[in-house]
Design an enzyme around this catalytic site. Structure first.
Site, PDB file in Angstrom:
ATOM      1  CD  GLU A 116      -2.975  -0.048  -0.120  1.00 24.66           C
ATOM      2  OE1 GLU A 116      -3.000   0.293  -1.225  1.00 24.66           O
ATOM      3  OE2 GLU A 116      -3.731  -1.102  -0.053  1.00 24.66           O
ATOM      4  CG  HIS A 117       0.133   5.006   0.380  1.00 21.29           C
ATOM      5  ND1 HIS A 117      -0.287   6.187  -0.211  1.00 21.29           N
ATOM      6  CD2 HIS A 117      -0.711   4.857   1.350  1.00 21.29           C
ATOM      7  CE1 HIS A 117      -1.164   6.542   0.112  1.00 21.29           C
ATOM      8  NE2 HIS A 117      -1.870   5.695   0.891  1.00 21.29           N
ATOM      9  CB  SER A 177     -24.681   4.317 -14.950  1.00 23.47           C
ATOM     10  OG  SER A 177     -24.371   3.492 -13.765  1.00 23.47           O
ATOM     11  CB  ALA A 219     -16.270   0.446  -0.864  1.00 20.05           C
ATOM     12  CG  LEU A 256     -13.848  -3.084  -2.700  1.00 20.50           C
ATOM     13  CD1 LEU A 256     -15.253  -3.728  -2.461  1.00 20.50           C
ATOM     14  CD2 LEU A 256     -12.582  -3.737  -2.004  1.00 20.50           C
ATOM     15  CB  SER A 257     -10.431  -0.777  -8.206  1.00 17.84           C
ATOM     16  OG  SER A 257      -9.909  -0.089  -9.114  1.00 17.84           O
ATOM     17  CG  ASP A 299      -6.934   0.833  -8.858  1.00 18.15           C
ATOM     18  OD1 ASP A 299      -6.167   0.099  -8.117  1.00 18.15           O
ATOM     19  OD2 ASP A 299      -7.573   1.849  -8.447  1.00 18.15           O
ATOM     20  CE1 TYR A 343      -2.719   7.840  -3.402  1.00 20.26           C
ATOM     21  CE2 TYR A 343      -3.332   9.647  -5.042  1.00 20.26           C
ATOM     22  CZ  TYR A 343      -2.965   8.742  -4.829  1.00 20.26           C
ATOM     23  OH  TYR A 343      -2.208   7.889  -5.528  1.00 20.26           O
TER      24      TYR A 343
HETATM   25  P1  ADP Z   1     -13.352   3.258  -6.134  1.00 22.94           P
HETATM   26  O1  ADP Z   1     -12.754   3.152  -7.466  1.00 22.94           O
HETATM   27  O2  ADP Z   1     -12.538   2.640  -5.188  1.00 22.94           O
HETATM   28  O3  ADP Z   1     -14.681   2.552  -6.307  1.00 22.94           O
HETATM   29  P2  ADP Z   1     -13.389   5.972  -7.208  1.00 22.94           P
HETATM   30  O4  ADP Z   1     -13.700   7.078  -6.558  1.00 22.94           O
HETATM   31  O5  ADP Z   1     -12.156   5.887  -7.985  1.00 22.94           O
HETATM   32  O6  ADP Z   1     -13.740   4.831  -6.127  1.00 22.94           O
HETATM   33  O7  ADP Z   1     -14.414   5.851  -8.334  1.00 22.94           O
HETATM   34  C1  ADP Z   1     -15.549   5.661  -8.079  1.00 22.94           C
HETATM   35  C2  ADP Z   1     -16.369   6.527  -9.144  1.00 22.94           C
HETATM   36  O8  ADP Z   1     -16.458   5.591 -10.344  1.00 22.94           O
HETATM   37  C3  ADP Z   1     -17.739   6.772  -8.950  1.00 22.94           C
HETATM   38  O9  ADP Z   1     -18.083   7.950  -8.332  1.00 22.94           O
HETATM   39  C4  ADP Z   1     -18.506   6.988 -10.272  1.00 22.94           C
HETATM   40  O10 ADP Z   1     -18.080   8.093 -10.734  1.00 22.94           O
HETATM   41  C5  ADP Z   1     -17.620   5.915 -11.145  1.00 22.94           C
HETATM   42  N1  ADP Z   1     -18.682   4.541 -11.168  1.00 22.94           N
HETATM   43  C6  ADP Z   1     -18.144   3.512 -10.632  1.00 22.94           C
HETATM   44  N2  ADP Z   1     -19.233   2.571 -10.561  1.00 22.94           N
HETATM   45  C7  ADP Z   1     -20.174   3.114 -11.485  1.00 22.94           C
HETATM   46  C8  ADP Z   1     -21.443   2.712 -12.038  1.00 22.94           C
HETATM   47  N3  ADP Z   1     -21.724   1.390 -11.760  1.00 22.94           N
HETATM   48  N4  ADP Z   1     -22.075   3.357 -12.698  1.00 22.94           N
HETATM   49  C9  ADP Z   1     -21.422   4.788 -13.011  1.00 22.94           C
HETATM   50  N5  ADP Z   1     -20.256   5.075 -12.563  1.00 22.94           N
HETATM   51  C10 ADP Z   1     -19.539   4.420 -11.730  1.00 22.94           C
HETATM   52 MG    MG Z   2     -11.050   4.262  -8.343  1.00 18.33          MG
END
Ligand code: ADP
Ligand code: MG
Length: 386
Positions: free
Chosen positions: A35-36, A69, A128, A130-131, A177, A229
């Site tokens: 991590e990091h 979406s 969360a 989890l990317s 990721d 970050y």
């Molecule tokens: P993580 O990658 O850790 O989940 P991020 O902030 O990098 O968090 O990415 C989350 C963003 O990705 C959401 O705010 C949204 O903009 C986009 N995203 C993720 N899943 C979806 C989905 N099912 N539909 C639309 N946008 C999504």
């Molecule tokens: Mg992300």
């Protein structure tokens, strides 16, 4: 992964009156350890989750990218694939998510893709750690590359998806990721060298070893907390510059580096990054030796380093891990950049229920929103499902 039947395909047919040409799915990831280390040119060891993002897609001949979406209300957002304005009611605030798939289309456009209609569905929690963002990019990239017969290999697609996140979503993410989402294989973790971009499959089948990996969503969204970050990245870059190395990965003599730095904060950052890189190598060694159960101590050491030296842990993560360890888990750590997101716990499979219960109780006692649990079996990378 939950492959079929696909809600994305059904929603596509409902929206366009015709079935999609195909459905592609890309997983989220959990980083086992490292991590990091990514922004210090170091090593990471992610594996693909059974959860991911599905994209139902078909080409269109008007050069337009239209995305919907199911998680964002199903409203269409459109833009020319070649560039130019993105249109939808509320853009950019409410529909900023569309920058991810449209960004991918634009990055790929130069390779010969064109317009497409895309319907997105996901069972991966957003924000969360989890990317979900990379899963969305990689499902889109694989769909467009397949539809247009673009012969880019997966490592190249991962680089392009990352570029889309940098240039179009404005997030300066590392290479992990997208590489994890496209290159991981079932029953393996992926050791990725973030400097060279080279990767290797490392066998990792917790269930075969009587183990369970739990991803615990601490219900603190990392998207809600800013600044930390960027500050850590800056501190690492500053320490590297003071030490005269290209990146902290290049620190070979840790005691000498710590003596050379006057700022105790920078010393703590260096201590974490250098030892964390060694922990990745140790974890790979254990996995290759078939000793996955022994990973627990390394995971917990990683957490303590992230908490005390890198200072990016958060109370809900510390409490979840503490409760899991008291309930007999073998080890665990916060995952992701910090200040929110998920905790990974390694436990004997027959203790997983007790561990969950203990974490739930710890949250309950403090009046926190109940955590969510995912059983994180190392799963397949992005693929076409229909
Ligand atoms: P993580 O990658 O850790 O989940 P991020 O902030 O990098 O968090 O990415 C989350 C963003 O990705 C959401 O705010 C949204 O903009 C986009 N995203 C993720 N899943 C979806 C989905 N099912 N539909 C639309 N946008 C999504
Ligand atoms: Mg992300």
């Amino acid at each position: 992964m939950r492959d079929a039947p696909s809600a994305a395909a059904d929603a596509f047919t409902a929206a366009y009156g015709t079935a999609p040409e195909g459905v592609w799915r890309a997983p989220g990831r959990l980083n086992l350890i490292g991590e990091h280390t990514d922004h210090n040119d170091g090593l990471v060891l992610p594996f693909a989750l059974p959860l991911g993002v599905s994209v139902a897609a078909a080409r269109r001949d008007d050069g337009v990218i239209e995305v919907r979406s199911l998680q964002m209300g199903g409203k269409a957002v459109t833009a020319p694939a070649s560039g130019g304005p993105i249109t939808a009611e509320g853009w950019p605030a409410a529909d900023a998510w569309a920058a991810y798939p449209i960004g991918v289309a634009r990055v790929l456009y130069g390779s010969g893709t064109g317009g497409a209609s895309l319907v997105i569905d996901s069972d991966l929690p957003r924000g969360a750690g989890l990317s979900s963002s990379a899963a969305l990019e990689c499902a889109t990239a694989l769909a467009l590359a397949d539809l247009y017969g673009i012969g880019l290999d997966r490592a190249e697609l991962a680089r392009l998806a990352r570029r889309a996140e940098h240039e179009h979503a404005g997030v300066p993410c590392g290479p992990m990721d997208q590489a994890a989402s496209l290159l991981c294989t079932a029953g393996h973790a992926l050791m990725l060298d973030c400097r060279s971009g080279l990767s290797a499959q490392v066998p990792f089948s917790p269930a075969d070893a009587g183990l369970t990996v739990l991803a615990i969503d601490t219900r603190v969204s990392h998207a809600l907390t800013g600044g930390g970050y960027a500050a850590r990245r800056h501190e690492c870059a500053e320490a590297a510059s003071l030490l005269g190395v290209e990146a902290l990965r290049d620190v070979k003599d840790l005691p000498a580096a710590l003596r050379a730095l006057r700022d105790p904060v920078l010393r703590r950052r260096v201590q974490h990054v250098v030892t964390e890189n060694h922990r990745v190598e140790a974890a790979v060694g254990l996995l290759r030796a078939g000793a996955a159960a022994e990973l627990g101590a390394l995971l917990s050491a990683s957490h303590m380093s992230l908490r005390d030296q890198f200072e990016v842990s958060w109370p809900e993560a510390d409490a979840a891990l503490d409760a899991a360890l008291r309930a007999g888990a073998r080890g665990g750590r916060m995952v992701g950049a910090g200040f929110g997101g998920s905790v990974l716990v390694l436990t004997a499979a027959d203790r997983a229920g007790t561990v969950r219960e203990a974490v739930r109780n710890a949250y309950d006692l403090r009046g926190w929103t109940p955590p969510a649990f995912i059983e994180a079996a190392p799963s397949a990378g992005a693929h076409r499902v229909a």
